[in-house]
Design a protein around this motif. Structure first.
Motif, PDB file in Angstrom:
ATOM      1  N   LYS A 199     -38.160  19.893 -13.728  1.00  0.00           N
ATOM      2  CA  LYS A 199     -38.311  18.765 -12.819  1.00  0.00           C
ATOM      3  C   LYS A 199     -37.290  17.671 -13.100  1.00  0.00           C
ATOM      4  O   LYS A 199     -36.758  17.050 -12.183  1.00  0.00           O
ATOM      5  CB  LYS A 199     -39.727  18.196 -12.940  1.00  0.00           C
ATOM      6  N   ALA A 200     -37.041  17.415 -14.355  1.00  0.00           N
ATOM      7  CA  ALA A 200     -36.091  16.373 -14.739  1.00  0.00           C
ATOM      8  C   ALA A 200     -34.658  16.912 -14.655  1.00  0.00           C
ATOM      9  O   ALA A 200     -34.441  18.120 -14.733  1.00  0.00           O
ATOM     10  CB  ALA A 200     -36.386  15.896 -16.160  1.00  0.00           C
ATOM     11  N   PRO A 201     -33.675  16.049 -14.507  1.00  0.00           N
ATOM     12  CA  PRO A 201     -32.281  16.497 -14.561  1.00  0.00           C
ATOM     13  C   PRO A 201     -32.027  17.224 -15.877  1.00  0.00           C
ATOM     14  O   PRO A 201     -32.437  16.751 -16.944  1.00  0.00           O
ATOM     15  CB  PRO A 201     -31.488  15.191 -14.484  1.00  0.00           C
ATOM     16  N   ALA A 202     -31.365  18.374 -15.796  1.00  0.00           N
ATOM     17  CA  ALA A 202     -31.229  19.216 -16.982  1.00  0.00           C
ATOM     18  C   ALA A 202     -29.775  19.580 -17.238  1.00  0.00           C
ATOM     19  O   ALA A 202     -28.967  19.683 -16.312  1.00  0.00           O
ATOM     20  CB  ALA A 202     -32.059  20.487 -16.826  1.00  0.00           C
ATOM     21  N   MET A 203     -29.488  19.806 -18.512  1.00  0.00           N
ATOM     22  CA  MET A 203     -28.184  20.315 -18.911  1.00  0.00           C
ATOM     23  C   MET A 203     -28.384  21.370 -19.992  1.00  0.00           C
ATOM     24  O   MET A 203     -29.362  21.344 -20.735  1.00  0.00           O
ATOM     25  CB  MET A 203     -27.290  19.201 -19.454  1.00  0.00           C
ATOM     26  N   LEU A 204     -27.456  22.300 -20.045  1.00  0.00           N
ATOM     27  CA  LEU A 204     -27.439  23.311 -21.095  1.00  0.00           C
ATOM     28  C   LEU A 204     -26.127  23.157 -21.851  1.00  0.00           C
ATOM     29  O   LEU A 204     -25.049  23.270 -21.247  1.00  0.00           O
ATOM     30  CB  LEU A 204     -27.575  24.709 -20.488  1.00  0.00           C
ATOM     31  N   ILE A 205     -26.217  22.891 -23.131  1.00  0.00           N
ATOM     32  CA  ILE A 205     -25.032  22.657 -23.960  1.00  0.00           C
ATOM     33  C   ILE A 205     -24.722  23.905 -24.763  1.00  0.00           C
ATOM     34  O   ILE A 205     -25.570  24.412 -25.491  1.00  0.00           O
ATOM     35  CB  ILE A 205     -25.256  21.476 -24.923  1.00  0.00           C
ATOM     36  N   GLU A 206     -23.514  24.410 -24.628  1.00  0.00           N
ATOM     37  CA  GLU A 206     -23.007  25.491 -25.487  1.00  0.00           C
ATOM     38  C   GLU A 206     -22.140  24.818 -26.550  1.00  0.00           C
ATOM     39  O   GLU A 206     -20.977  24.501 -26.313  1.00  0.00           O
ATOM     40  CB  GLU A 206     -22.196  26.495 -24.668  1.00  0.00           C
ATOM     41  N   CYS A 207     -22.730  24.577 -27.722  1.00  0.00           N
ATOM     42  CA  CYS A 207     -22.102  23.718 -28.725  1.00  0.00           C
ATOM     43  C   CYS A 207     -20.728  24.227 -29.163  1.00  0.00           C
ATOM     44  O   CYS A 207     -19.762  23.464 -29.228  1.00  0.00           O
ATOM     45  CB  CYS A 207     -23.014  23.587 -29.933  1.00  0.00           C
ATOM     46  N   CYS A 208     -20.651  25.504 -29.508  1.00  0.00           N
ATOM     47  CA  CYS A 208     -19.395  26.138 -29.898  1.00  0.00           C
ATOM     48  C   CYS A 208     -19.645  27.640 -29.958  1.00  0.00           C
ATOM     49  O   CYS A 208     -20.721  28.097 -29.580  1.00  0.00           O
ATOM     50  CB  CYS A 208     -18.853  25.584 -31.216  1.00  0.00           C
TER      51      CYS A 208
END
Length: 241
Positions: A143-152
């Motif tokens: 529901k909330a704005p989401a992000m997926l982080i690929e750190c390294c």
């Protein structure tokens, strides 16, 4: 802010435990996640850990993560992952780097994602940018704005040599909040207080503030990180432990 944070896979040794290379995605995503949560809470934010440790399949893990995220009224959902596919186990002198995914160009998560990849890139990782992906389950169903982080990348020797979970977490926190988390100092006596010559600043003599973004056995790596931090506008000093 109210922020949901989670590591994106089951724990190591279970089904759907993520990528394995020189380091393991599941283990490091949890290390980074725990530190991100600790720092965000230290800065006064409300944070929910939506990590799933007992999923029965990849889809089950994703569904349970989204269920946890959507049980809170949050401003932001942050999914922490590590990438794979570089296949550079020997090292070529270049990092493969950091990237982040959001659902659309209009996502309210976009400015946070851009700041996060920039902050991680300032540590020395190649900035692969913020990308749109409408197929990723978490981005598509929270529901909330989401992000997926690929750190390294777990299978890039240069990424792994540069990586440590505390500096990675600090960069993520800085990207979200614009603030650097400062560890609370223990009370010190006047003899232990930091001074410059014989002078002290009123109101400051009993406080010592330290921020660490990396620790390396190889001095050359420490110098390289110091130079990159200075180039990005941060003060940086090397202290031998």
């Amino acid at each position: 802010m109210v922020i949901n944070v989670h590591a994106g896979h089951n724990p190591d040794g279970k089904v759907a435990c993520g990528a394995i290379g020189i380091i393991r995605e599941s283990t490091e995503a949890r290390n980074v996640k725990n530190e991100v949560i600790r720092q965000l809470k230290g800065l006064g934010h409300t944070v929910y850990d939506c990590t799933v440790d007992n999923g029965t399949s990849a889809n089950n893990v994703l569904c349970n993560i989204v269920g946890k995220c959507n049980s809170h009224a949050a401003d932001l959902d942050v999914s922490i992952h590590f990438n794979a596919g570089a296949k550079d186990m020997s090292g070529n002198g270049r990092t493969t780097g950091v990237e982040a995914y959001i659902y659309s160009d209009n996502s309210k998560a976009k400015p946070f994602a851009e700041k996060i990849v920039k902050a991680i890139a300032a540590l020395g990782f190649k900035n692969r940018g913020v990308k749109i992906n409408k197929k990723l389950y978490v981005l598509n169903h929270t529901k909330a704005p989401a992000m997926l982080i690929e750190c390294c990348f777990v299978d890039d020797k240069d990424d792994v040599a540069l990586y440590d979970f505390k500096s990675m977490a600090s960069a993520i926190v800085y990207g979200i909040t614009g603030q650097q988390y400062i560890e609370p100092s223990n009370n010190t006596s006047d003899d232990d207080a930091a001074t410059s010559g014989s002078e002290t600043s009123v109101g400051d003599k009993d406080s010592i503030y330290r921020v660490q973004v990396g620790a390396y056995r190889n001095k050359a790596n420490a110098i390289s990180l110091q130079e990159k931090l200075k180039a990005a506008g941060f003060d940086a000093a090397i202290v031998k432990a």
